[in-house]
Design a protein around this motif. Structure first.
Motif, PDB file in Angstrom:
ATOM      1  N   ALA A 179       0.839  -1.203   0.000  1.00  0.00           N
ATOM      2  CA  ALA A 179       0.000   0.000   0.000  1.00  0.00           C
ATOM      3  C   ALA A 179       0.873   1.252   0.000  1.00  0.00           C
ATOM      4  CB  ALA A 179      -0.931  -0.004   1.198  1.00  0.00           C
ATOM      5  N   TYR A 180       0.228   2.377  -0.271  1.00  0.00           N
ATOM      6  CA  TYR A 180       0.944   3.642  -0.432  1.00  0.00           C
ATOM      7  C   TYR A 180       0.171   4.770   0.241  1.00  0.00           C
ATOM      8  CZ  TYR A 180       2.885   7.732  -2.932  1.00  0.00           C
ATOM      9  OH  TYR A 180       3.443   8.939  -3.251  1.00  0.00           O
ATOM     10  N   ILE A 181       0.886   5.583   1.019  1.00  0.00           N
ATOM     11  CA  ILE A 181       0.310   6.797   1.598  1.00  0.00           C
ATOM     12  C   ILE A 181       1.269   7.954   1.326  1.00  0.00           C
ATOM     13  CG2 ILE A 181      -0.342   8.027   3.710  1.00  0.00           C
ATOM     14  CD1 ILE A 181      -1.245   5.450   4.930  1.00  0.00           C
ATOM     15  N   LYS A 182       0.705   9.058   0.841  1.00  0.00           N
ATOM     16  CA  LYS A 182       1.499  10.277   0.695  1.00  0.00           C
ATOM     17  C   LYS A 182       0.795  11.415   1.414  1.00  0.00           C
ATOM     18  CE  LYS A 182       3.906  13.286  -2.542  1.00  0.00           C
ATOM     19  NZ  LYS A 182       4.292  13.530  -3.944  1.00  0.00           N
ATOM     20  N   ILE A 183       1.543  12.115   2.276  1.00  0.00           N
ATOM     21  CA  ILE A 183       1.014  13.236   3.051  1.00  0.00           C
ATOM     22  C   ILE A 183       1.716  14.511   2.606  1.00  0.00           C
ATOM     23  CG2 ILE A 183       0.598  14.177   5.347  1.00  0.00           C
ATOM     24  CD1 ILE A 183      -0.821  11.561   4.970  1.00  0.00           C
ATOM     25  N   ASN A 190      -6.915  16.356  13.820  1.00  0.00           N
ATOM     26  CA  ASN A 190      -7.253  16.391  15.235  1.00  0.00           C
ATOM     27  C   ASN A 190      -7.404  14.967  15.772  1.00  0.00           C
ATOM     28  OD1 ASN A 190      -8.125  17.393  17.789  1.00  0.00           O
ATOM     29  ND2 ASN A 190      -9.067  19.152  16.788  1.00  0.00           N
ATOM     30  N   LYS A 191      -7.992  14.828  16.942  1.00  0.00           N
ATOM     31  CA  LYS A 191      -8.048  13.557  17.665  1.00  0.00           C
ATOM     32  C   LYS A 191      -8.835  12.471  16.923  1.00  0.00           C
ATOM     33  CE  LYS A 191      -7.825  15.441  22.368  1.00  0.00           C
ATOM     34  NZ  LYS A 191      -8.595  15.595  23.624  1.00  0.00           N
ATOM     35  N   ASN A 192      -8.436  11.241  17.215  1.00  0.00           N
ATOM     36  CA  ASN A 192      -9.220  10.044  16.873  1.00  0.00           C
ATOM     37  C   ASN A 192      -9.409   9.840  15.372  1.00  0.00           C
ATOM     38  OD1 ASN A 192      -9.603   9.802  19.675  1.00  0.00           O
ATOM     39  ND2 ASN A 192     -11.488  10.993  19.585  1.00  0.00           N
ATOM     40  N   CYS A 193      -8.439  10.234  14.573  1.00  0.00           N
ATOM     41  CA  CYS A 193      -8.558  10.045  13.129  1.00  0.00           C
ATOM     42  C   CYS A 193      -7.966   8.691  12.710  1.00  0.00           C
ATOM     43  CB  CYS A 193      -7.853  11.169  12.377  1.00  0.00           C
ATOM     44  SG  CYS A 193      -8.715  12.750  12.496  1.00  0.00           S
ATOM     45  N   VAL A 194      -8.516   8.156  11.621  1.00  0.00           N
ATOM     46  CA  VAL A 194      -8.036   6.893  11.060  1.00  0.00           C
ATOM     47  C   VAL A 194      -7.620   7.132   9.614  1.00  0.00           C
ATOM     48  CG1 VAL A 194      -8.610   4.524  10.444  1.00  0.00           C
ATOM     49  CG2 VAL A 194      -9.565   5.531  12.536  1.00  0.00           C
ATOM     50  N   ILE A 195      -6.386   6.794   9.292  1.00  0.00           N
ATOM     51  CA  ILE A 195      -5.891   6.823   7.914  1.00  0.00           C
ATOM     52  C   ILE A 195      -5.346   5.433   7.635  1.00  0.00           C
ATOM     53  CG2 ILE A 195      -4.275   7.860   6.288  1.00  0.00           C
ATOM     54  CD1 ILE A 195      -4.339  10.396   7.974  1.00  0.00           C
ATOM     55  N   ALA A 196      -6.090   4.660   6.840  1.00  0.00           N
ATOM     56  CA  ALA A 196      -5.763   3.253   6.650  1.00  0.00           C
ATOM     57  C   ALA A 196      -5.723   2.915   5.169  1.00  0.00           C
ATOM     58  CB  ALA A 196      -6.798   2.372   7.358  1.00  0.00           C
ATOM     59  N   ALA A 197      -4.565   2.466   4.702  1.00  0.00           N
ATOM     60  CA  ALA A 197      -4.373   2.198   3.273  1.00  0.00           C
ATOM     61  C   ALA A 197      -4.119   0.724   3.017  1.00  0.00           C
ATOM     62  CB  ALA A 197      -3.209   3.026   2.740  1.00  0.00           C
ATOM     63  N   ARG A 198      -4.904   0.166   2.119  1.00  0.00           N
ATOM     64  CA  ARG A 198      -4.624  -1.148   1.552  1.00  0.00           C
ATOM     65  C   ARG A 198      -4.192  -1.024   0.092  1.00  0.00           C
ATOM     66  NH1 ARG A 198      -6.449  -5.655   4.426  1.00  0.00           N
ATOM     67  NH2 ARG A 198      -7.479  -5.123   6.383  1.00  0.00           N
ATOM     68  N   LYS A 199      -4.415   0.162  -0.493  1.00  0.00           N
ATOM     69  CA  LYS A 199      -3.988   0.407  -1.865  1.00  0.00           C
ATOM     70  C   LYS A 199      -3.245   1.735  -1.952  1.00  0.00           C
ATOM     71  CE  LYS A 199      -5.405   0.420  -6.694  1.00  0.00           C
ATOM     72  NZ  LYS A 199      -6.532   0.408  -7.668  1.00  0.00           N
ATOM     73  N   SER A 200      -3.968   2.874  -1.957  1.00  0.00           N
ATOM     74  CA  SER A 200      -3.300   4.164  -2.109  1.00  0.00           C
ATOM     75  C   SER A 200      -4.146   5.296  -1.548  1.00  0.00           C
ATOM     76  CB  SER A 200      -2.996   4.427  -3.587  1.00  0.00           C
ATOM     77  OG  SER A 200      -2.457   5.724  -3.771  1.00  0.00           O
ATOM     78  N   ILE A 201      -3.518   6.131  -0.716  1.00  0.00           N
ATOM     79  CA  ILE A 201      -4.130   7.358  -0.205  1.00  0.00           C
ATOM     80  C   ILE A 201      -3.140   8.490  -0.435  1.00  0.00           C
ATOM     81  CG2 ILE A 201      -4.970   8.595   1.827  1.00  0.00           C
ATOM     82  CD1 ILE A 201      -5.789   5.892   3.003  1.00  0.00           C
ATOM     83  N   GLU A 238     -14.791  -4.228  -6.852  1.00  0.00           N
ATOM     84  CA  GLU A 238     -13.412  -4.006  -6.419  1.00  0.00           C
ATOM     85  C   GLU A 238     -13.383  -3.659  -4.934  1.00  0.00           C
ATOM     86  OE1 GLU A 238      -9.456  -1.491  -7.883  1.00  0.00           O
ATOM     87  OE2 GLU A 238     -11.390  -1.242  -8.884  1.00  0.00           O
ATOM     88  N   ASN A 239     -12.511  -4.332  -4.195  1.00  0.00           N
ATOM     89  CA  ASN A 239     -12.422  -4.139  -2.745  1.00  0.00           C
ATOM     90  C   ASN A 239     -11.632  -2.897  -2.369  1.00  0.00           C
ATOM     91  OD1 ASN A 239     -10.644  -4.739  -0.118  1.00  0.00           O
ATOM     92  ND2 ASN A 239     -12.631  -5.738   0.140  1.00  0.00           N
ATOM     93  N   LYS A 240     -10.646  -2.532  -3.199  1.00  0.00           N
ATOM     94  CA  LYS A 240      -9.740  -1.426  -2.885  1.00  0.00           C
ATOM     95  C   LYS A 240      -9.702  -0.431  -4.043  1.00  0.00           C
ATOM     96  CE  LYS A 240      -6.513  -4.485  -2.454  1.00  0.00           C
ATOM     97  NZ  LYS A 240      -5.208  -5.160  -2.235  1.00  0.00           N
ATOM     98  N   LYS A 241      -9.776   0.867  -3.725  1.00  0.00           N
ATOM     99  CA  LYS A 241      -9.666   1.909  -4.744  1.00  0.00           C
ATOM    100  C   LYS A 241      -8.922   3.114  -4.157  1.00  0.00           C
ATOM    101  CE  LYS A 241     -13.934   0.837  -7.294  1.00  0.00           C
ATOM    102  NZ  LYS A 241     -15.232   1.397  -7.773  1.00  0.00           N
ATOM    103  N   ASP A 242      -8.185   3.830  -5.028  1.00  0.00           N
ATOM    104  CA  ASP A 242      -7.388   4.980  -4.589  1.00  0.00           C
ATOM    105  C   ASP A 242      -8.267   6.085  -3.994  1.00  0.00           C
ATOM    106  OD1 ASP A 242      -5.427   3.507  -5.768  1.00  0.00           O
ATOM    107  OD2 ASP A 242      -5.038   4.906  -7.408  1.00  0.00           O
ATOM    108  N   ILE A 243      -7.707   6.767  -3.011  1.00  0.00           N
ATOM    109  CA  ILE A 243      -8.291   7.999  -2.476  1.00  0.00           C
ATOM    110  C   ILE A 243      -7.316   9.133  -2.746  1.00  0.00           C
ATOM    111  CG2 ILE A 243      -8.923   9.265  -0.370  1.00  0.00           C
ATOM    112  CD1 ILE A 243      -9.978   6.663   0.777  1.00  0.00           C
TER     113      ILE A 243
END
Length: 225
Positions: free
Chosen positions: A107-111, A118-129, A161-166
């Motif tokens: 998987a791929y994440i770019k910030i 802020n608090k309690n955020c979820v950033i979860a990648a199985r493909k690309s964010i 499709e189970n996974k798609k880019d965000i």
């Protein structure tokens, strides 16, 4: 307050040092570009999967930064970076207390730079964010590019499709309690209103999208941090 923060940073130093030297090359690790709060839990961590596309300074990227705002924490925080994944940072980034940040294999994440959530955020990648520059996220937000796990969904007997880019553009403000689902593109200068669920892509910049599922409710808007 300043002394309390300094004391917490001292308590977090062992975990901070461990993380930097675990995931970064030595020439970057010695600069301690990552600050990791003492309460953050680690999952998988591997060498050479984190790339810094800027000249890092001490604590340029913070995980688990304390925020005093009256919002209760759902979790202390969790960071996991699976083997063969890739995570890139373009500049300063801050993830408040309760962050869940993880990649699965390949998987791929770019910030982008000047990122804050802020608090309690979820950033979860199985493909690309991919998240652009100057993005602001409120509390209790999830950005997840898959249906999770190995769930299979069929429509008219055709496997979906189970996974798609965000993709989040530059200067995007995602208000609290919102959810960004798989396959979504949000353009530059967009506001996602409070408690929205974004299930499809948009192309109109300078707009407000709201609702569940989200639609455009206003155009020709501007916002500032």
């Amino acid at each position: 307050m300043h002394l309390r923060k300094l004391f917490r940073q001292l308590l977090s130093l062992p975990k901070t040092v461990y993380f930097n030297f675990k995931v970064l090359e030595l020439k970057y690790a010695i600069k301690l570009p990552f600050y990791i709060d003492k309460d953050i839990r680690f999952g998988k961590l591997y060498k050479d999967i984190v790339k810094l596309n800027f000249e890092p300074k001490r604590f340029s990227i913070k995980f688990g930064e304390q925020v005093v705002d009256g919002i209760p924490e759902n979790t202390k925080g969790y960071v996991s970076m699976s083997k063969d994944s890739c995570i890139e940072f373009d500049g300063y980034a801050e993830f408040a207390y309760g962050i869940s940040f993880y990649t699965k294999e390949n998987a791929y994440i770019k910030i982008g730079s000047d990122f804050y959530c802020n608090k309690n955020c979820v950033i979860a990648a199985r493909k690309s964010i991919k998240i652009g520059n100057n993005v602001l996220m409120g509390w209790n937000i999830s950005i997840i590019d898959s249906d999770g796990g190995n769930h299979l969904v069929y429509e008219n007997d055709v496997l979906k499709e189970n996974k798609k880019d965000i993709i989040l553009g530059n200067h995007v403000w995602i208000c609290s309690c919102s959810h960004i689902m798989k396959g979504v593109t949000i353009p530059n200068d967009t506001i996602v209103a409070y408690n929205s669920c974004v299930t499809k892509s948009f192309s109109d910049e300078n707009s407000i999208i709201a609702g569940s599922p989200a639609i455009i409710v206003k155009r020709n808007i501007k916002w500032e941090r």
